[in-house]
Design an enzyme around this catalytic site. Structure first.
Site, mmCIF file in Angstrom:
data_model
loop_
_atom_site.group_PDB
_atom_site.id
_atom_site.type_symbol
_atom_site.label_atom_id
_atom_site.label_comp_id
_atom_site.label_asym_id
_atom_site.label_seq_id
_atom_site.Cartn_x
_atom_site.Cartn_y
_atom_site.Cartn_z
ATOM 1 N N CYS A 38 -16.413 48.811 47.147
ATOM 2 C CA CYS A 38 -17.759 48.893 47.713
ATOM 3 C C CYS A 38 -18.134 47.495 48.178
ATOM 4 C CB CYS A 38 -18.760 49.522 46.756
ATOM 5 S SG CYS A 38 -19.097 48.579 45.263
ATOM 6 N N CYS A 59 -19.777 52.255 52.324
ATOM 7 C CA CYS A 59 -20.153 50.936 52.816
ATOM 8 C C CYS A 59 -19.590 50.731 54.203
ATOM 9 C CB CYS A 59 -19.647 49.850 51.872
ATOM 10 S SG CYS A 59 -17.927 50.024 51.453
ATOM 11 N N CYS A 105 -11.677 47.717 55.088
ATOM 12 C CA CYS A 105 -10.747 46.966 54.244
ATOM 13 C C CYS A 105 -9.401 46.770 54.930
ATOM 14 C CB CYS A 105 -10.508 47.675 52.913
ATOM 15 S SG CYS A 105 -11.980 48.357 52.199
#
Length: 129
Positions: free
Chosen positions: A9, A81, A85
């Site tokens: 997150c 979120c 990544c």
């Protein structure tokens, strides 16, 4: 060998920490968590919420994505979120739309905690096949 799962997150202080804890409690995967902009601390509300279930979150610390970059992951779960990544390699990715509970009162915080617990159980059951 155990599958490796990472929960991501933004701050790595609430959602991903609780998800990691639930996965560790199940004991069927190697679990990690991190934040795209880690706060550096685990929220006392998350600690209290997990304490109620007998899990001690004070042993966790808030980590950045870089700490996971070298680990080959089977599953990366991002949590509402919108973080892609990019520096994490994983065989499978999922995004769980989970609101950040940090400003919520305890009973609403618990609802988010329980929802995360449910999602983690479902995921791990699937991974077991």
């Amino acid at each position: 060998s155990m599958k490796r799962v990472a929960f991501i997150c933004v701050e790595n202080s609430n959602r991903s920490q609780m998800a990691e804890a639930f996965a560790l409690m199940e004991g069927t995967v190697e679990a990690h968590s991190a934040g795209s902009r880690p706060s550096g601390k685990v929220n006392p509300k998350a600690i209290a919420a997990m304490q109620e279930l007998g899990y001690d979150l004070t042993i966790h610390h808030s980590k950045s994505l870089n700490e996971l970059a070298e680990i080959p992951l089977d599953v990366v779960v991002t949590m509402g979120c919108g973080d892609q990544c990019p520096n994490l390699r994983a065989a499978r990715r999922e995004d769980w739309q989970i609101p950040d509970p940090k400003e919520l009162p305890p009973e609403k915080f618990r609802e988010v905690r329980d929802f995360i617990g449910l999602k983690v159980k479902e995921l791990l059951a699937e991974l077991k096949g």
